[in-house]
Design a protein around this motif. Sequence first.
Motif, PDB file in Angstrom:
ATOM      1  N   ALA A 182       9.892  54.050  64.433  1.00  0.00           N
ATOM      2  CA  ALA A 182      10.088  54.273  65.869  1.00  0.00           C
ATOM      3  C   ALA A 182       8.761  54.523  66.589  1.00  0.00           C
ATOM      4  N   ASP A 183       7.912  55.352  65.990  1.00  0.00           N
ATOM      5  CA  ASP A 183       6.618  55.664  66.621  1.00  0.00           C
ATOM      6  C   ASP A 183       5.757  54.411  66.754  1.00  0.00           C
ATOM      7  N   SER A 184       5.799  53.542  65.757  1.00  0.00           N
ATOM      8  CA  SER A 184       4.993  52.321  65.787  1.00  0.00           C
ATOM      9  C   SER A 184       5.407  51.410  66.932  1.00  0.00           C
ATOM     10  N   MET A 185       6.705  51.312  67.188  1.00  0.00           N
ATOM     11  CA  MET A 185       7.162  50.472  68.293  1.00  0.00           C
ATOM     12  C   MET A 185       6.655  51.000  69.626  1.00  0.00           C
ATOM     13  N   LYS A 186       6.686  52.314  69.788  1.00  0.00           N
ATOM     14  CA  LYS A 186       6.207  52.932  71.031  1.00  0.00           C
ATOM     15  C   LYS A 186       4.709  52.689  71.204  1.00  0.00           C
TER      16      LYS A 186
END
Length: 286
Positions: A182-186
Amino acid sequence: HALNEIMWGISQLIFALGYKERSAAENLKELKRIYDTCLASGGIIHITADKDSLEKILPMMKDFTKAAKITKLLPAVSYPLEEYTKLIYQKELLDSDLPQLVKVDSQTGYAAASSLASSYLSKEASAEGVFASWVSTHTFWDKLRTTGGAYGASMWIDSVQNSVYFTTYRDPTPERSIQVFADSMKELAASGVSAEDVERTVVTSYADLIQPSSPRDKAARSFEGLLYANPSDFRQKRVDNILSVTVDDVNAAAKRIAESVEKDYKSAVFCDKSKSFSGNIINLPL
């Protein structure tokens, strides 16, 4: 998704474990019922052969189908969603936003997550596919494999199901990985992917689509396309879409995926019983 879970997910494992609760005679009776039901639905025979072989084989088909009791394929039967969901193991836990936890005796783990993606054959889906390919070989390679220690990590798009998936396997910290997804997508929605990287990934994706195939593989792919209402001209459409993807398309895809993950994000972790973190525990009789 419901049918996939019944056929390939944990629900199928529960069904298989049920064999232990019945006698051999009862299991044989149930398997014969399944076989008879499938046979009564009719079938299609797919033959891959050269012209000379076909001339020898086709005259045999009438006797073969009669002996095998294969009849004309019947129309597909549709069932309401409720008929499927009642067969899903611990369905009530799947509706929660908390991670699904499957704890077993294991020295390693697996992480998976999903969200929504664009529709099949759309240009947006092709851009998301290029983005996913780049993420798998760059961001996830660095964060989840090199740093996180997972043996494998990937992001991929199933546009037929309007879904994006994130996975790791042989992962020492799967509970960390679902947050990294999730953090990588953001982060990538903010930073973007360079034009040079997009160009390289488009070339790689194009090469994957047009790589040479044996006659057997071509025939199998053609037959599968027939079964899934996915004719060969759809494949050419995918090729054309991939070649038209630009850096702006990919970075727009990154933003769409990030927004989707923010709104609708489901995750699951297979890990050792010693791990302790919050989520819905799916109890397996193992």
